[in-house]
Design an enzyme around this catalytic site. Sequence first.
Site, PDB file in Angstrom:
ATOM      1  N   HIS A  36       7.158 -26.979   1.058  1.00 39.37           N
ATOM      2  CA  HIS A  36       6.158 -27.947   0.556  1.00 39.37           C
ATOM      3  C   HIS A  36       4.869 -27.317  -0.436  1.00 39.37           C
ATOM      4  O   HIS A  36       4.054 -27.963  -0.847  1.00 39.37           O
ATOM      5  CB  HIS A  36       5.349 -28.764   1.812  1.00 39.37           C
ATOM      6  N   GLU A  84       0.858  -1.528   0.094  1.00 40.62           N
ATOM      7  CA  GLU A  84      -0.174   0.166   0.043  1.00 40.62           C
ATOM      8  C   GLU A  84       0.970   1.598  -0.523  1.00 40.62           C
ATOM      9  O   GLU A  84       0.574   2.164  -0.486  1.00 40.62           O
ATOM     10  CB  GLU A  84      -0.695   0.075   1.159  1.00 40.62           C
ATOM     11  N   LYS A  93     -12.827   1.532  -3.160  1.00 42.18           N
ATOM     12  CA  LYS A  93     -14.658   1.456  -2.191  1.00 42.18           C
ATOM     13  C   LYS A  93     -15.179   2.137  -3.267  1.00 42.18           C
ATOM     14  O   LYS A  93     -17.283   2.617  -2.610  1.00 42.18           O
ATOM     15  CB  LYS A  93     -13.770   2.793  -1.199  1.00 42.18           C
TER      16      LYS A  93
HETATM   17  O1  G6P Z   1      -8.782   2.166  10.025  1.00 47.09           O
HETATM   18  P1  G6P Z   1     -10.097   3.239   9.039  1.00 47.09           P
HETATM   19  O2  G6P Z   1      -9.492   4.403   9.217  1.00 47.09           O
HETATM   20  O3  G6P Z   1     -11.026   1.657   8.926  1.00 47.09           O
HETATM   21  O4  G6P Z   1      -9.061   2.791   7.908  1.00 47.09           O
HETATM   22  C1  G6P Z   1      -8.364   0.652   7.950  1.00 47.09           C
HETATM   23  C2  G6P Z   1      -8.290   0.973   5.863  1.00 47.09           C
HETATM   24  O5  G6P Z   1      -9.053   0.985   5.015  1.00 47.09           O
HETATM   25  C3  G6P Z   1      -8.224   1.472   3.837  1.00 47.09           C
HETATM   26  O6  G6P Z   1      -8.646   0.636   2.955  1.00 47.09           O
HETATM   27  C4  G6P Z   1      -7.262   2.266   3.264  1.00 47.09           C
HETATM   28  O7  G6P Z   1      -6.189   1.971   2.541  1.00 47.09           O
HETATM   29  C5  G6P Z   1      -5.762   1.207   4.937  1.00 47.09           C
HETATM   30  O8  G6P Z   1      -4.716   1.506   4.851  1.00 47.09           O
HETATM   31  C6  G6P Z   1      -6.880   0.939   6.138  1.00 47.09           C
HETATM   32  O9  G6P Z   1      -5.675   0.955   7.664  1.00 47.09           O
END
Ligand code: G6P
Length: 595
Positions: free
Chosen positions: A404, A375, A509
Amino acid sequence: MASSISSGLSLKLLTPHRLTHHNPSLVSSPSPSIGAAAHFRPQRVAREVPPTTLSSYSNDVVLPSKPAGLEKDPRELWKRYVDWLYQHKELGLYLDVSRVGFTDQFFQEMELRLQKAFKDMVELEKGAIANPDEGRMVGHYWLRNPKLAPKAFLTQQIEKTLDRICEFAEQVISGKISPPQGVKFTHILSIGIGGSALGPQFVAEALAPDNPPLKIRFINNTDPAGIDHQIAQLGSELASTLVIVVSKSGGTPETRNGLLEVQKAFREAGLDFAKQVLVSDGVAITQENSLLDNTARIEGWLARFPMFDWVGGRTSEMSAVGLLAAALQGIDIKEMLDGAALMDEANRTTQDMVVLPYKDSLLLFSRYLQQLVMESLGKEFDLDGNRVNQGISVYGNKGSTDQHAYIQQLRDGIHNFFVTFIEVLRDRPPGHDWELEPGVTCGDYLFGFLHGTRSALYANNRESITVTVQEVTPRSVGALVALYERAVGIYASLVNINAYHQPGVEAGKKAAGEVLALQKRVLAVLNEASCKEPVEPLTLEEIAERCHAPEEIEMIYKIIAHMAANDRAVIAEGSCGSPRSFKIFLGECNVDEMY
Ligand SMILES: O=P(O)(O)OC[C@H]1O[C@H](O)[C@H](O)[C@@H](O)[C@@H]1O
């Protein structure tokens, strides 16, 4: 191509001159054990190529069959090993890069770039906006050395939070803070995803004692069956379960859904999710004033801990995200912080390294690193706006299990990776080992497999790094986390990218949100047609037309198939193999329903 190869080499760049603190005694250590292997695959990922996963990767980079610096003469190789072995005495950590084919000339060529990378790190630690796209400072190094923070109030925030974590964990473990229906909390249910789950999972697996004061479980997805499984496994102990909701943004759908599902489970068990009534209570670790934070405050949750704006999710293991869960499991978090601080210090003063470890208990390290590395480094553009498509793929489980599974390909197949072995010298606690054959223990086998694999790979020009730690302890785990955090930062400077944002994640997202919005439109269209007298069954084309989304017909088909499979009152009549023939309607008409 050139940059891909240098991606791989960058792991060596961090030792720009020979490190002299070698310790020959390591070599003759009487009963070292093995660790497992994890693998980096340096590559430029073509734009069209879907995100690389553990099981699928493109073959667009192949390394030279024999890198220039690979030494084959055993005596010369031993000399190279001793010359380049790095030891951090206090941490009991060693790094062996002798099986990587760099040349002295390579370091000379990299000198200037390295100096710039180290300078960038100094600026970052002083509070520069190292994440320009998000206008943020990058402060995870301050978490283990609060005095380093550029402002006094930040130092206080870090110190105060750490004190509160220790105090809270102590009160929970001692039973001063207890569930309404029991004497003590017995379990933690941690709800979070990505950086809000991977670090705590790794640390729990690596360091939690066999009988921790609180046993931890994780909900890290929006898979209802997975959530049900976790809740079912808790059974009646839900009543003594401390729920920890972890989300930096406070708005991650998977986490929100997990929270709602768990709240429902509490309701159904006759327990009150909020602290004022019965049972388990939630603890929100989030940004102040986020939706989640406000909910926690309004509902009177047990406690709230801050997750600082200047700490990224994937570098949050040393913040409340990682430390609270660890402390509740009886893990010495001060030792973790000390290990990380020592490693940071070493990286500041003596240039360093980058690698991957394990042992069974380190199984989740590669998964943790997968996010940290991929990431951070998997970026389309560099800081000057040039398209660079950078990235290093990380995968691996543990040795000798991997022997394995896929070592065959590593040795004989496509040559587009390097391996990092993690060796843990201590097999078992003192006094517990035994010889399962004359003179040979179970751990000796593991040791043999590690070094056998390392040699076999090298014989076929496959490079590797070996990191050795004495034991898996909070201190060594803290050091390993810090090592990779630093490595990622330095690497990012070398290839001139922002390691601290994740624009690509947003695309997925957004697309998921669009699918859900389309589902609502489909339901509205179906509802309207199904409320007619007589009911008006619709073809997929008609639904797509009425949704004003003819180009989305395939997605509409998938939405309907998914709803039908889940008894959502969607009826599709027609021939299974021919979706075009389907006539679709709702089994129930809801005139009041507003989708
Ligand atoms: O901690 P949050 O805001 O719920 O985010 C959780 C995750 O969300 C996203 O997918 C980001 O790309 C991640 O880097 C992050 O750790």
